[in-house]
Write an enzyme that holds these catalytic residues in place. Structure first.
Site, short mmCIF file in Angstrom:
data_model
loop_
_atom_site.label_atom_id
_atom_site.label_comp_id
_atom_site.label_asym_id
_atom_site.label_seq_id
_atom_site.Cartn_x
_atom_site.Cartn_y
_atom_site.Cartn_z
N ARG A 122 0.83 -1.20 0.00
CA ARG A 122 0.00 0.00 0.00
C ARG A 122 0.87 1.25 0.00
O ARG A 122 1.96 1.28 0.55
CB ARG A 122 -0.91 -0.04 1.23
CG ARG A 122 -1.95 1.05 1.29
CD ARG A 122 -3.02 0.72 2.32
NE ARG A 122 -3.92 1.83 2.54
CZ ARG A 122 -3.83 2.68 3.56
NH1 ARG A 122 -2.87 2.51 4.46
NH2 ARG A 122 -4.68 3.66 3.70
N LYS A 187 2.83 -8.59 11.67
CA LYS A 187 2.27 -8.62 10.32
C LYS A 187 2.58 -9.94 9.63
O LYS A 187 3.72 -10.37 9.55
CB LYS A 187 2.82 -7.46 9.49
CG LYS A 187 2.15 -7.32 8.12
CD LYS A 187 2.53 -6.02 7.45
CE LYS A 187 1.89 -5.87 6.10
NZ LYS A 187 2.19 -4.56 5.47
N ARG A 322 -2.14 3.76 13.38
CA ARG A 322 -1.09 3.24 14.24
C ARG A 322 -1.63 3.08 15.65
O ARG A 322 -2.49 3.83 16.10
CB ARG A 322 0.12 4.18 14.28
CG ARG A 322 0.78 4.44 12.92
CD ARG A 322 1.62 3.26 12.49
NE ARG A 322 2.35 3.55 11.27
CZ ARG A 322 1.89 3.34 10.05
NH1 ARG A 322 0.67 2.85 9.89
NH2 ARG A 322 2.61 3.64 8.99
#
Length: 326
Positions: A122, A187, A322
């Site tokens: 992204r 992630k 975040r």
């Protein structure tokens, strides 16, 4: 890399895939090239992220056994209706390949690659794509109704990926708005949806998915955030062919349902998987930042955040979220 050298390297990998030592002399005889040429191809493979041991008197060996992607096996493992599929070795990116090959522009058509030289995430970020270490997949889908018909599409894709991984026994998965898959607060993968179309017209979507399967040590210093892979989570090897079949099937199922029902029926499940559910977050919008508490998503797929000034909906694009608790 030329198609000719790509073919040579693929044949070398097919020999090394068993995790055993193979001499340069034997490999050269098999391919009809010199040991010096074999050495050059080995260096080329290493540049793609493969870890290959070279021992005098023994030859070459992969650090881990490698099962290559196999289009016939993937097709045999799938349960749903099957659209065209291509399995490639090394390309720039699966999204770019699918975008350019218009003969694959039919719903459910997909491509996979062993490695990407220009994988993207992204906001144009680089997506590290070492050979055979992850799942790099793109699927084409078109929607009637322009951009209005695809609001929240990346959230639906995230749910589909989680459901596919669940069939492998992977638990504790979460989704970070708008397009990341997390496991144990690290992630695991990402989604990149690229859309070409006009309002009230047909939207042509290229849906890219990257999932970490077994990342080599060589990429650790290049990743600037906490991450994990499936092998680390399960403590055993994952067959990427099985994973690919599951992801392709679940994607098609969820996209058909999204066409018929919209995002509404997916929202409860996405809310359950929300990484930042009821947690303090910082929203970054260009040079502006906002702090608040994440309330989930609305019917358009926008992230709802309770700010000091009231609740605000944040949409995709250049917005990032975040955690404030880290």
């Amino acid at each position: 890399m030329t198609a000719h050298s790509d073919d040579k390297r693929h044949k070398i990998l097919a020999q090394l895939a068993d995790g055993q030592f193979h001499s340069g002399e034997d490999l050269g005889a098999l391919l009809g090239i010199s040991r010096a040429a074999i050495s050059k191809h080995i260096k080329g493979l290493e540049s793609l992220g493969l870890e290959i041991f070279s021992v005098t008197g023994k030859g070459y060996r992969l650090s881990n056994r490698l099962k290559l992607l196999d289009i016939n096996l993937i097709s045999a493992l799938r349960e749903g209706s099957q659209s065209p599929l291509r399995v490639l070795s090394v390309i720039d990116s699966t999204n770019s390949y699918l975008k350019l090959n218009t003969d694959l522009h039919q719903n459910g058509a997909a491509c996979l690659a062993e490695a990407q030289t220009a994988g993207r995430g992204r906001q144009g970020r680089k997506w590290l794509s070492p050979f055979g270490a992850s799942l790099y997949l793109s699927m084409y889908w078109s929607f009637i109704g322009g951009y209005q018909a695809i609001g929240g599409l990346s959230l639906v894709i995230g749910v589909a990926v989680v459901e596919a991984l669940g069939k492998l026994g992977i638990e504790g998965l979460q989704l970070k708005w708008p397009n990341d898959i997390y496991l144990e607060d690290k992630k695991l993968g990402g989604i990149l949806v690229e859309v070409e179309g006009q309002i009230n017209d047909q939207s042509h979507c290229i849906i890219g998915i990257g999932l970490n399967v077994q990342l080599p040590e060589s990429v650790h210093e290049e990743i600037d955030q906490p991450y994990t892979d499936l092998t680390h989570s399960l403590d055993h090897a994952i067959d990427r062919n099985h994973l690919a079949a599951l992801v392709l099937d679940l994607l098609q199922q969820h996209l058909h349902r999204f066409e018929a029902e919209g995002i509404s029926s997916f929202l409860p499940r996405w809310q359950e998987l929300n990484l930042f559910k009821d947690k303090p977050v910082r929203m970054i919008c260009g040079t502006n930042e906002f702090e608040g508490v994440c309330l989930g998503v609305n019917q358009d797929g926008a992230l709802l955040v309770k700010l000091a000034t009231g609740t605000r909906a944040f949409y995709g694009g250049e917005v990032s979220v975040r955690s404030l608790s880290r």
